[in-house]
Design an enzyme around this catalytic site. Sequence first.
Site, short mmCIF file in Angstrom:
data_model
loop_
_atom_site.label_atom_id
_atom_site.label_comp_id
_atom_site.label_asym_id
_atom_site.label_seq_id
_atom_site.Cartn_x
_atom_site.Cartn_y
_atom_site.Cartn_z
N GLY A 167 17.39 50.42 16.89
CA GLY A 167 17.74 50.47 18.31
C GLY A 167 18.56 51.70 18.64
O GLY A 167 18.66 52.64 17.84
N GLY A 169 21.70 52.15 18.83
CA GLY A 169 22.81 52.36 17.91
C GLY A 169 22.35 53.12 16.67
O GLY A 169 22.93 54.14 16.28
N ASP A 215 14.32 44.05 22.77
CA ASP A 215 14.73 44.03 24.19
C ASP A 215 13.98 45.02 25.07
O ASP A 215 14.07 44.95 26.28
CB ASP A 215 16.23 44.38 24.30
CG ASP A 215 17.09 43.30 23.68
OD1 ASP A 215 16.58 42.19 23.51
OD2 ASP A 215 18.26 43.58 23.38
N ARG A 618 -12.51 39.69 -2.75
CA ARG A 618 -13.57 39.36 -1.80
C ARG A 618 -13.51 40.30 -0.60
O ARG A 618 -12.44 40.57 -0.07
CB ARG A 618 -13.42 37.92 -1.36
CG ARG A 618 -14.60 37.41 -0.61
CD ARG A 618 -14.52 35.92 -0.43
NE ARG A 618 -15.10 35.19 -1.55
CZ ARG A 618 -15.26 33.87 -1.56
NH1 ARG A 618 -14.83 33.14 -0.56
NH2 ARG A 618 -15.81 33.29 -2.59
#
Length: 832
Positions: A167, A169, A215, A618
């Site tokens: 973020g 910070g 956010d 697979r």
Amino acid sequence: MRIAVLTSGGDSAGMNAAVRAVVKTGILKGCEVYVVREGYEGLVRGNTEWAEAEGQRVNTSATESVKQEVEINQYQAGSDNVNLLENLRFGDGELLKDGTSEFVGGRTLKGRYIVRVGWDDVRGWFSQGGTLIGTARSMTFKTVEGRRAAAHNLVKEGIDALVVCGGDGSLTGADVFRREWPDLLSNLYETSLITEEQLKKHGHLKIVGLVGSIDNDMSMTDLTIGAPTALHRICEAIDNINSTAYSHSRAFVVEVMGRDCGWLAVLAGVAGGADFVFIPERPPQVPWEDAMCAEIHRHREVGKRKTIVLVAEGAQDADLNPIKAEYVKQVLSERLGLDTRVTTLGHTQRGGRPCALDRILPTLQGVEAVNALLESDESTPSYMIGLHENKIVRVPLMEAVEQTRAVTRAVKAKDYDKALELRGSEFKEMLEGFIYTSALGSESEKLPKEKRMRVGIIHMGAPAGGMNAATRDAVRYCIRQGHTPLAIHNGFRGLLDDNIDELSWLGVDAWMPRGGSELGTNRALPSADIGGVAAKFQQFKLQALLIIGGFEGFCALLELEEGRKHYPAFHIPMVHLPATISNNVPVTEYSLGSDTSLNALVDACDAIKQSASASRDRVFVVETQGGKCGFIATMGALAVGASLVYTPEDGMTLDMLRRDVRYLKTRYSLDLPGKSEGRLVIRNEKSSEVYTTNMITKMLQEEGGSLFDARSAALGHTLQGGIPSPFDRVRAARLSLKCMVFLEQHHNRLLAQGGPHKPRHATGESAAVITVQTSSVKMVPVQDMVSHADMVNRRGKNAWWYDIKGLVEQLAGKPKFLGLHKVAGAGEFSKM
Ligand code: ADP
């Protein structure tokens, strides 16, 4: 170059996809890639702490760790492929993958924070929420001593390029670190902790930021990594609450995350069809209780049985007093007598499986981050990789952080207009959109009578997620403005059968989360009976038309516009809102429904991959819809990390299949014995008439021999998705409101031509398609679309996503693995 990537601050879904993309791209570009565990804390602790704690010293270079030489040695590489073999996997990577913290390859890895990772170490990270390399909030890194230790640890590993995902910070921390770096290094040299050579070699720290935050609170980017998934979680919760609220005629006050930013609350409000939202950036005037109760009372009066109020964690009133969910509940109970409950969603919003967007965007951003690092030098600023509408962009990191801070400052200074301005136009539009579609409005707010329109709304083509949401919001807008919204059921055939009625505010209330088409849809074009259609336009006095649908919608609009030559009834404003899972409407980069469809594909492929992994070795050939447009197949392949993708644009050839088989064989032979994973091949249904899904599957079964097996799965109509994704819902709202404004503008222009009895002439501009083009939303006259359309194959001529196919193959390592050669005498694989 040695690159390190770390995740920091609050975790968010999609961080793993970002790390995976950085690791893979780094390796592809010839770099050595390291991950730093536990964010900045890991950087501060580095790799020595453990050695000291255990009383022994190891060579901390992860290059020495347990590489699986046995299989790798069977290959030799062309000169530019050396790094892929060298970077296939490391013991430390295994540690990360298994999530253990103790033993790998007979060594204790606990205490090692900066670890080298290889290509296969990040395999399967897509579908995991949170961050697998750990995150922490580091107080030590906030001190100069901490950052000095961090710089020392990086130099010891020979690293001077850093990707930080976090973020604001974390990104601020990154910038501080970069600016201080020369001083930190001088200091390390003066105290003899690093050599002169190290000082010279690592004089400059390169940093790129990726924004990981649920956010969506960072400026200069439309979306942060993790925000889309958080929105998914919130909308799932609201959808669930809606049904119980309806059953008991209750009110629910839902608290959602967002301390400084109301993005989640506003978008969830739009997507979930809430009645009222409280966010930090638009605080209500005191006392707000009256206004809220009056609005909700009006809703109840028209017959609404449920009430949803969303409160962002950081919501406050205009005097900066916090607004808390419990208090809102009290007000609703006491003043309106509503049976009210509070639901706090809390940490459930943080994560879980990332949605399609939180796989695609972090991948594209991770790739761009490495490119930015490689291109950076001392003179370039630190970049943050962001998104603008549909375009990945580099923006100066500190400018973005500064602008983000400015929002908080503006809120604190009660300058809310500025705060909204700084949040960007989309946020503001969504907030206005929410108000338009949730509030009933009053008679006095309506347009003057002469400006009101009778608006026909019609669905065309196959159902797509968001069609109903777009219709609901158009209807709500109409009612607020005083227009009459008319539903034309079952397409143009329905119109000819007089299957048309007026929609009400309450009637469309529950349409937001509904999939399919509430109006009914079909593919019949107006040309089936153009005269009849014109007569119906006249009979129902249509003054504007909103067409919601796919390629047929575009064709219908084109026919109606051309019909203006003969029929005055078509001289009304008309707009097409693209809605199709195929995303094949020309010019626009986005159609409603395509996000829902990608999520349906991701859900299905996660389940398939799990099954494929369980049975080991697979390959699943997954067939998608999409008509002759490879969008869903290609973006889906990127979102699930498919090994191969086939599209109608490129078709399929025998040479292509031979190469692909060789690639899969090489790939499987390089897996650890018994530790193979399921791999996915995505094939659009119309990629080839000869090389069908069934045929490809059988071919892979035959060719796979002892290396791998193959199965197929056709996703078919499941790709239309059940419940529309939150993004398709909010985009439906945003785009349909823009369409309505467009219709109003052109209606006004027609009005200006004179009285109702004089024939009016609508210009070509008044029949348009709403398009998303890289970083903007544009209305394109339908006639201007024609030159961009491939009418035979029913798709646009330019596919903006076309290059993504190459990226899918790059990230699967196809070109690199194909460059490897088997060493003679190392054991033959049959038919290789
Ligand atoms: P977010 O990145 O989610 O906004 P924080 O604000 O908690 O989360 O920041 C995460 C970490 O970034 C902090 O724990 C700290 O280590 C580092 N950091 C934040 N701000 C600074 C700063 N000004 N200087 C150095 N490091 C910082």
